[in-house]
Design a protein around this motif. Structure first.
Motif, mmCIF file in Angstrom:
data_model
loop_
_atom_site.group_PDB
_atom_site.id
_atom_site.type_symbol
_atom_site.label_atom_id
_atom_site.label_comp_id
_atom_site.label_asym_id
_atom_site.label_seq_id
_atom_site.Cartn_x
_atom_site.Cartn_y
_atom_site.Cartn_z
ATOM 1 N N PRO A 19 2.999 -10.393 -10.482
ATOM 2 C CA PRO A 19 4.454 -10.263 -10.406
ATOM 3 C C PRO A 19 4.922 -8.987 -9.707
ATOM 4 O O PRO A 19 6.084 -8.877 -9.340
ATOM 5 N N PHE A 20 4.025 -8.014 -9.535
ATOM 6 C CA PHE A 20 4.406 -6.755 -8.920
ATOM 7 C C PHE A 20 3.973 -6.666 -7.453
ATOM 8 O O PHE A 20 4.108 -5.617 -6.831
ATOM 9 N N SER A 21 3.433 -7.766 -6.929
ATOM 10 C CA SER A 21 2.995 -7.790 -5.533
ATOM 11 C C SER A 21 3.707 -8.921 -4.792
ATOM 12 O O SER A 21 4.114 -9.909 -5.410
ATOM 13 N N PRO A 22 3.863 -8.818 -3.475
ATOM 14 C CA PRO A 22 4.505 -9.897 -2.706
ATOM 15 C C PRO A 22 3.707 -11.201 -2.817
ATOM 16 O O PRO A 22 2.480 -11.179 -2.936
ATOM 17 N N ASN B 238 5.660 -20.330 -14.460
ATOM 18 C CA ASN B 238 6.801 -19.449 -14.237
ATOM 19 C C ASN B 238 6.410 -17.990 -14.383
ATOM 20 O O ASN B 238 5.332 -17.644 -14.862
ATOM 21 N N GLY B 239 7.296 -17.130 -13.929
ATOM 22 C CA GLY B 239 7.062 -15.702 -13.997
ATOM 23 C C GLY B 239 8.220 -14.976 -13.327
ATOM 24 O O GLY B 239 9.278 -15.563 -13.070
ATOM 25 N N PHE B 240 8.029 -13.705 -13.045
ATOM 26 C CA PHE B 240 9.057 -12.906 -12.398
ATOM 27 C C PHE B 240 8.447 -12.151 -11.223
ATOM 28 O O PHE B 240 7.234 -11.933 -11.162
ATOM 29 N N GLY B 241 9.298 -11.755 -10.293
ATOM 30 C CA GLY B 241 8.865 -10.923 -9.181
ATOM 31 C C GLY B 241 9.585 -9.582 -9.230
ATOM 32 O O GLY B 241 10.819 -9.550 -9.209
ATOM 33 N N PHE B 242 8.842 -8.485 -9.305
ATOM 34 C CA PHE B 242 9.435 -7.160 -9.455
ATOM 35 C C PHE B 242 9.256 -6.290 -8.211
ATOM 36 O O PHE B 242 9.424 -5.076 -8.277
ATOM 37 N N VAL B 243 8.900 -6.887 -7.084
ATOM 38 C CA VAL B 243 8.572 -6.106 -5.890
ATOM 39 C C VAL B 243 9.755 -5.257 -5.430
ATOM 40 O O VAL B 243 9.634 -4.038 -5.227
ATOM 41 N N GLU B 244 10.935 -5.872 -5.264
ATOM 42 C CA GLU B 244 12.103 -5.129 -4.788
ATOM 43 C C GLU B 244 12.558 -4.095 -5.813
ATOM 44 O O GLU B 244 13.016 -3.000 -5.443
ATOM 45 N N ALA B 245 12.423 -4.433 -7.090
ATOM 46 C CA ALA B 245 12.808 -3.476 -8.131
ATOM 47 C C ALA B 245 11.933 -2.224 -8.064
ATOM 48 O O ALA B 245 12.427 -1.097 -8.212
ATOM 49 N N LEU B 246 10.631 -2.427 -7.835
ATOM 50 C CA LEU B 246 9.725 -1.285 -7.724
ATOM 51 C C LEU B 246 10.082 -0.432 -6.507
ATOM 52 O O LEU B 246 10.030 0.807 -6.562
ATOM 53 N N ARG C 132 -0.329 -0.144 -7.384
ATOM 54 C CA ARG C 132 -1.723 0.058 -7.011
ATOM 55 C C ARG C 132 -2.560 -1.007 -7.710
ATOM 56 O O ARG C 132 -2.779 -0.932 -8.923
ATOM 57 N N LEU C 133 -2.989 -1.987 -6.960
ATOM 58 C CA LEU C 133 -3.762 -3.107 -7.510
ATOM 59 C C LEU C 133 -5.096 -3.183 -6.788
ATOM 60 O O LEU C 133 -5.152 -3.401 -5.582
ATOM 61 N N LEU C 134 -6.165 -2.989 -7.524
ATOM 62 C CA LEU C 134 -7.508 -3.055 -6.961
ATOM 63 C C LEU C 134 -8.183 -4.319 -7.473
ATOM 64 O O LEU C 134 -8.162 -4.598 -8.682
ATOM 65 N N THR C 135 -8.747 -5.112 -6.588
ATOM 66 C CA THR C 135 -9.397 -6.359 -7.002
ATOM 67 C C THR C 135 -10.736 -6.506 -6.310
ATOM 68 O O THR C 135 -10.975 -5.939 -5.243
ATOM 69 N N ALA C 136 -11.604 -7.263 -6.944
ATOM 70 C CA ALA C 136 -12.846 -7.714 -6.315
ATOM 71 C C ALA C 136 -12.721 -9.220 -6.203
ATOM 72 O O ALA C 136 -12.856 -9.931 -7.194
ATOM 73 N N GLY C 137 -12.405 -9.694 -5.023
ATOM 74 C CA GLY C 137 -12.070 -11.103 -4.835
ATOM 75 C C GLY C 137 -10.716 -11.177 -4.169
ATOM 76 O O GLY C 137 -9.737 -10.596 -4.674
#
Length: 314
Positions: free
Chosen positions: A201-204, A172-180, A188-193
């Motif tokens: 939770p902050f991304s679609p 479980n978790g939450f989605g905050f995309v629309e709230a943001l 701003r999420l940077l990943t290697a992979g």
């Protein structure tokens, strides 16, 4: 100074007093440093002592029933930490005067890994001590990971109003995309992979991530089902609801084969093991550790979990 350039008696006296006072202050400072260091060592040793678990083993030399309690969320750092429960079970089996072991469970579940470790250890101890039975007794609730532990016991007892079951897994978790978006906040999420931000939770949500998560849940759920079937065997009724995540009362659990009979720790000790003297072998967490958790550790942990995706039995 006098006429020949030497200090007067009065000046010499002042200088001597200043020098003496300086030496005294230096000695005091040195003594304080020694004292403060010694105090630090004592405090460190005291904290280490408080952090260590209470491993006092009951010295009972007459026939009795050993009691081990599993209370609360099964997770590291809790009263139901796998290390504590396993240590308690081993202590109970080490006493040759134990007629049987009652594992009293009051838990809504928790970590699949921790529950699995306890289940494995119960099975190992039962094989190592075939003449010392271990029965699980359910208090208010034995759900999810709690039941995963219980099925390792030879028999399971419950009160007619106990809650039992919840054989399933959730993430479980939450989605905050629309709230943001409404707040005008840019994520701003940077990943290697490609999937390192898996279920952030902050991304679609991405369909392939959701599919992977469902496959993960199905795999762990399958492990749970297999352990229950191995533990309960032919006692389980052929009911499609058994592994759906639903819960039942203790009385209903008997009808479904999840529970063997009604009973509590005292009745099992008295009527099944014929050793009505109950001795508690439960290892307790250190007092200091409990104090830290009660002072806010649990609240902080709950906040972190509410903002992130978690996986547990259900």
């Amino acid at each position: 100074m006098n006429d020949d350039g030497h200090p007067t008696a009065w000046e010499r006296g002042v200088l001597e007093r200043l020098l003496r006072d300086t030496l005294i202050e230096q000695r005091r400072a040195r003594r304080w440093r020694i004292f403060s260091r010694l105090l630090t060592v004592i405090l460190v040793l005291a904290v280490l002592g408080l952090l260590s678990t209470d491993v006092t083993v009951p010295q009972v030399t007459s026939r009795h029933t050993a009691l081990v309690q599993l209370n609360g969320i099964i997770a590291p750092g809790t009263d139901a930490d796998a290390d504590l429960v396993i240590e308690s079970l081993r202590a109970a089996y080490d006493n040759t005067h134990v007629a049987g072991v009652v594992l009293r469970i009051d838990s809504p579940g928790g970590s699949p890994v921790q529950a699995g470790r306890i289940n494995d250890e119960i099975q190992r101890l039962r094989k190592l001590h075939p003449n010392v039975p271990l029965h699980a007794v359910i208090d208010d609730i034995c759900a999810s990971g709690g039941y995963y532990v219980a099925v390792a016991a030879e028999r399971i007892y419950a009160d007619k109003a106990s809650v039992v079951g919840s054989i399933g897994v959730l993430m479980n978790g939450f989605g905050f995309v629309e709230a943001l978006d409404k707040l005008g906040v840019e994520r701003r999420l940077l990943t290697a992979g490609a999937h390192k931000g898996f279920l952030d939770p902050f991304s679609p949500q991405h369909p392939e991530d959701v599919a992977h998560a469902r496959a993960l849940l199905a795999s762990i759920h399958g492990q749970f089902i297999e352990v229950v079937k191995q533990g309960r065997g032919e006692r389980l009724k052929d009911d499609p609801r058994l592994f759906s995540g639903l819960v039942w009362t203790g009385a209903q659990g008997i009808e479904l084969g999840l529970v063997d009979a009604l009973g509590d720790a005292d009745s099992v000790a008295r009527e099944v093991f014929k050793a009505d003297k109950l001795v508690d072998y439960t290892v307790q967490p250190a007092y200091f550790e409990k104090l830290i958790r009660s002072a806010g550790g649990e609240a902080a942990s709950a906040l972190v979990k509410s903002l992130s995706t978690t996986l547990r039995w259900r």
